[in-house]
Design an enzyme around this catalytic site. Sequence first.
Site, mmCIF file in Angstrom:
data_model
loop_
_atom_site.group_PDB
_atom_site.id
_atom_site.type_symbol
_atom_site.label_atom_id
_atom_site.label_comp_id
_atom_site.label_asym_id
_atom_site.label_seq_id
_atom_site.Cartn_x
_atom_site.Cartn_y
_atom_site.Cartn_z
ATOM 1 N N PHE A 122 0.979 7.206 14.784
ATOM 2 C CA PHE A 122 2.207 6.551 15.259
ATOM 3 C C PHE A 122 3.292 6.789 14.215
ATOM 4 C CE2 PHE A 122 4.576 2.320 15.731
ATOM 5 C CZ PHE A 122 5.295 2.757 16.831
ATOM 6 N N GLY A 130 12.859 3.139 6.380
ATOM 7 C CA GLY A 130 11.539 2.504 6.255
ATOM 8 C C GLY A 130 11.611 1.123 6.872
ATOM 9 N N TRP A 157 5.092 9.126 5.572
ATOM 10 C CA TRP A 157 4.034 8.112 5.365
ATOM 11 C C TRP A 157 3.206 7.895 6.628
ATOM 12 C CZ3 TRP A 157 5.297 7.832 0.537
ATOM 13 C CH2 TRP A 157 6.563 7.485 0.110
ATOM 14 N N LEU A 354 -14.333 -10.284 -13.787
ATOM 15 C CA LEU A 354 -15.286 -9.277 -14.266
ATOM 16 C C LEU A 354 -14.930 -8.740 -15.654
ATOM 17 C CD1 LEU A 354 -16.132 -9.185 -11.123
ATOM 18 C CD2 LEU A 354 -16.892 -6.878 -11.677
ATOM 19 N N GLY A 355 -13.747 -9.066 -16.142
ATOM 20 C CA GLY A 355 -13.333 -8.551 -17.452
ATOM 21 C C GLY A 355 -13.278 -7.029 -17.428
ATOM 22 N N GLY A 356 -13.798 -6.407 -18.485
ATOM 23 C CA GLY A 356 -13.761 -4.937 -18.582
ATOM 24 C C GLY A 356 -14.478 -4.264 -17.421
ATOM 25 N N GLU A 379 3.465 -1.705 7.786
ATOM 26 C CA GLU A 379 3.662 -2.583 8.969
ATOM 27 C C GLU A 379 4.610 -3.727 8.627
ATOM 28 O OE1 GLU A 379 1.512 -2.974 12.122
ATOM 29 O OE2 GLU A 379 0.707 -0.972 11.907
ATOM 30 N N SER A 382 6.340 -7.446 2.645
ATOM 31 C CA SER A 382 6.322 -8.916 2.552
ATOM 32 C C SER A 382 7.739 -9.486 2.697
ATOM 33 C CB SER A 382 5.734 -9.349 1.210
ATOM 34 O OG SER A 382 4.345 -9.113 1.198
HETATM 35 C C1 LIG Z 1 -0.303 4.385 3.136
HETATM 36 C C2 LIG Z 1 0.826 4.206 4.085
HETATM 37 C C3 LIG Z 1 0.607 4.343 5.443
HETATM 38 C C4 LIG Z 1 1.662 4.186 6.342
HETATM 39 N N1 LIG Z 1 1.455 4.418 7.685
HETATM 40 C C5 LIG Z 1 2.523 4.462 8.520
HETATM 41 C C6 LIG Z 1 2.365 4.887 9.873
HETATM 42 O O1 LIG Z 1 1.254 5.204 10.328
HETATM 43 N N2 LIG Z 1 3.463 4.961 10.654
HETATM 44 C C7 LIG Z 1 4.711 4.636 10.191
HETATM 45 O O2 LIG Z 1 5.655 4.735 10.948
HETATM 46 N N3 LIG Z 1 4.896 4.227 8.915
HETATM 47 C C8 LIG Z 1 3.835 4.137 8.073
HETATM 48 N N4 LIG Z 1 4.020 3.745 6.763
HETATM 49 C C9 LIG Z 1 5.362 3.414 6.301
HETATM 50 C C10 LIG Z 1 5.551 1.944 5.966
HETATM 51 O O3 LIG Z 1 5.581 1.190 7.140
HETATM 52 C C11 LIG Z 1 6.828 1.822 5.114
HETATM 53 O O4 LIG Z 1 6.515 2.321 3.829
HETATM 54 C C12 LIG Z 1 7.333 0.416 5.029
HETATM 55 O O5 LIG Z 1 7.845 0.004 6.258
HETATM 56 C C13 LIG Z 1 8.432 0.246 3.978
HETATM 57 O O6 LIG Z 1 9.419 1.219 4.094
HETATM 58 P P1 LIG Z 1 9.894 2.031 2.783
HETATM 59 O O7 LIG Z 1 8.677 2.520 2.134
HETATM 60 O O8 LIG Z 1 10.916 3.017 3.177
HETATM 61 O O9 LIG Z 1 10.543 0.932 1.844
HETATM 62 P P2 LIG Z 1 12.052 0.369 1.895
HETATM 63 O O10 LIG Z 1 12.395 -0.051 3.269
HETATM 64 O O11 LIG Z 1 12.949 1.342 1.232
HETATM 65 O O12 LIG Z 1 11.913 -0.930 1.003
HETATM 66 C C14 LIG Z 1 11.918 -0.894 -0.425
HETATM 67 C C15 LIG Z 1 11.922 -2.346 -0.922
HETATM 68 O O13 LIG Z 1 13.131 -2.994 -0.498
HETATM 69 C C16 LIG Z 1 12.793 -4.152 0.242
HETATM 70 N N5 LIG Z 1 13.781 -4.379 1.313
HETATM 71 C C17 LIG Z 1 14.260 -3.467 2.199
HETATM 72 N N6 LIG Z 1 15.128 -4.060 3.032
HETATM 73 C C18 LIG Z 1 15.193 -5.372 2.685
HETATM 74 C C19 LIG Z 1 15.899 -6.514 3.178
HETATM 75 N N7 LIG Z 1 16.711 -6.433 4.234
HETATM 76 N N8 LIG Z 1 15.701 -7.702 2.574
HETATM 77 C C20 LIG Z 1 14.872 -7.811 1.506
HETATM 78 N N9 LIG Z 1 14.188 -6.775 0.998
HETATM 79 C C21 LIG Z 1 14.325 -5.565 1.585
HETATM 80 C C22 LIG Z 1 11.406 -3.897 0.794
HETATM 81 O O14 LIG Z 1 10.752 -5.090 1.138
HETATM 82 C C23 LIG Z 1 10.760 -3.177 -0.360
HETATM 83 O O15 LIG Z 1 10.318 -4.090 -1.312
HETATM 84 C C24 LIG Z 1 2.957 3.859 5.867
HETATM 85 C C25 LIG Z 1 3.165 3.708 4.484
HETATM 86 C C26 LIG Z 1 2.132 3.898 3.602
HETATM 87 C C27 LIG Z 1 2.426 3.794 2.116
#
Ligand SMILES: Cc1cc2nc3c(=O)[nH]c(=O)nc-3n(C[C@H](O)[C@H](O)[C@H](O)COP(=O)(O)OP(=O)(O)OC[C@H]3O[C@@H](n4cnc5c(N)ncnc54)[C@H](O)[C@@H]3O)c2cc1C
Length: 399
Positions: A122, A130, A157, A354-356, A379, A382
């Site tokens: 997806f 992101g 990603w 577990l420490g080290g 997804e 936080s």
């Molecule tokens: C291992 C892995 C698997 C993944 N699989 C998929 C997948 O199958 N399909 C898919 O579509 N995506 C996938 N992703 C993407 C994932 O959903 C995104 O990485 C995620 O949504 C965050 O987007 P970003 O990395 O661009 O971070 P950013 O959006 O750039 O965020 C960077 C930081 O800024 C914060 N931030 C951004 N906007 C705000 C706001 N308005 N208020 C407060 N804080 C904010 C974020 O919380 C974060 O801490 C995957 C990512 C990883 C690492």
Amino acid sequence: MDLNEDQITLRDWLHGFALNEMRPIAAEWDEREETPWPFIQEAAKLGVYSLEFMMNNFADKTGLSTMIALEELAWGDAGLCMALMGTTLGVAAIVANGTPEQQMEWVPQCFGTPEDIKLAAFGVSEPDAGSDVSSLRTRAHYDEASDEWILNGTKTWITNGGIANVHVIVASVDPTLASRGQASFIVPEGTPGIRMGQKFKKMGIRASHTAEVILEDCRVPGRCLLGGKEKLDEKLARVREGKKSSSQAAMVTFEATRPAVGAQALGIARAAYEFALDYAKERQQFGRAIIENQAIAFKLADMKMSIDAARLLVWRASWMAATRKPFVAGEGSMSKLFAGETAVKVTEEAIQILGGYGYVREYPVERWHRDSKIYTIFEGTSEIQRLIIARAISGVHIR
Ligand SMILES: Cc1cc2nc3c(=O)[nH]c(=O)nc-3n(C[C@H](O)[C@H](O)[C@H](O)COP(=O)(O)OP(=O)(O)OC[C@H]3O[C@@H](n4cnc5c(N)ncnc54)[C@H](O)[C@@H]3O)c2cc1C
């Protein structure tokens, strides 16, 4: 609040699978950082990777079976669990946005058969989009003459990206309408114009493949637009008139999958807690078991309490979704947020206990900590979950 007989049978069966088929190979696939094909094949043979498995769990009217299953599989190993469950992200998108005919055609193709395994992916996230999924740059243009959609853009990603047999791609049909101008498209196996970009080396869940997906004049038949053109045209017309549209393609999928992501985080947390509890009872320092010190025992009490609280939030959200109760206070987000942060905290505390021995690869605890971190990122991070909850409870458009 007792589980019924079917749920107990499911839990015990998958616990055995996790213990016997996942735990023994988890460290190896973490090191190899490759898609664990033999494991997926074995899971398909045993009925853990199949459409039927997903449908049976989904058919549970209490909503708990899928959560129970995912907790056990992630308890076995989160990376291997994601290698099985990455497909369900694509499936969830098809189920959420596709017509019944599209579901019948494409969902079976996402799993294949034990003899001929298939995967789905997806693709929403992009290098510059992101958390802000409204700013997708991937474009979908309709070519009326050939009844084809032409997709161009880069997704990043993406779980199973570029190796999946069925890709579901979210693209913008009308960029002026932001997320309301987006739609989801199936890219069938063998379609020219779709390819894998770079494959990422990750901190955790390393048995799960994550890569870029590049779309260059990728043409898909008109029937690959999920929901169909008529529905899309109606939606776009409504939005252009300033009326509310009922759904935003990507958000509908994420809403449905959040408690399931929380359940996986829960499985990792439980694994680390159980390991740390056993260790604390055995490890002797100063002539007594380390659990006899309040500093250690209280950590374990807090770990257990957070895990149980996370499970209740996950089960509640899943039950609400299954019984079609609206998430009025962001309950789906709460479950994913709390379970994800619990997994990070609990696995870190397990290392401390577990420490080290917690810090070295000879023991699984450092891997569980590495695996846990992604559950506060994908997804919806936080921060984004807190935003959803805050908006839901306040009615204020908090930024
Ligand atoms: C291992 C892995 C698997 C993944 N699989 C998929 C997948 O199958 N399909 C898919 O579509 N995506 C996938 N992703 C993407 C994932 O959903 C995104 O990485 C995620 O949504 C965050 O987007 P970003 O990395 O661009 O971070 P950013 O959006 O750039 O965020 C960077 C930081 O800024 C914060 N931030 C951004 N906007 C705000 C706001 N308005 N208020 C407060 N804080 C904010 C974020 O919380 C974060 O801490 C995957 C990512 C990883 C690492």
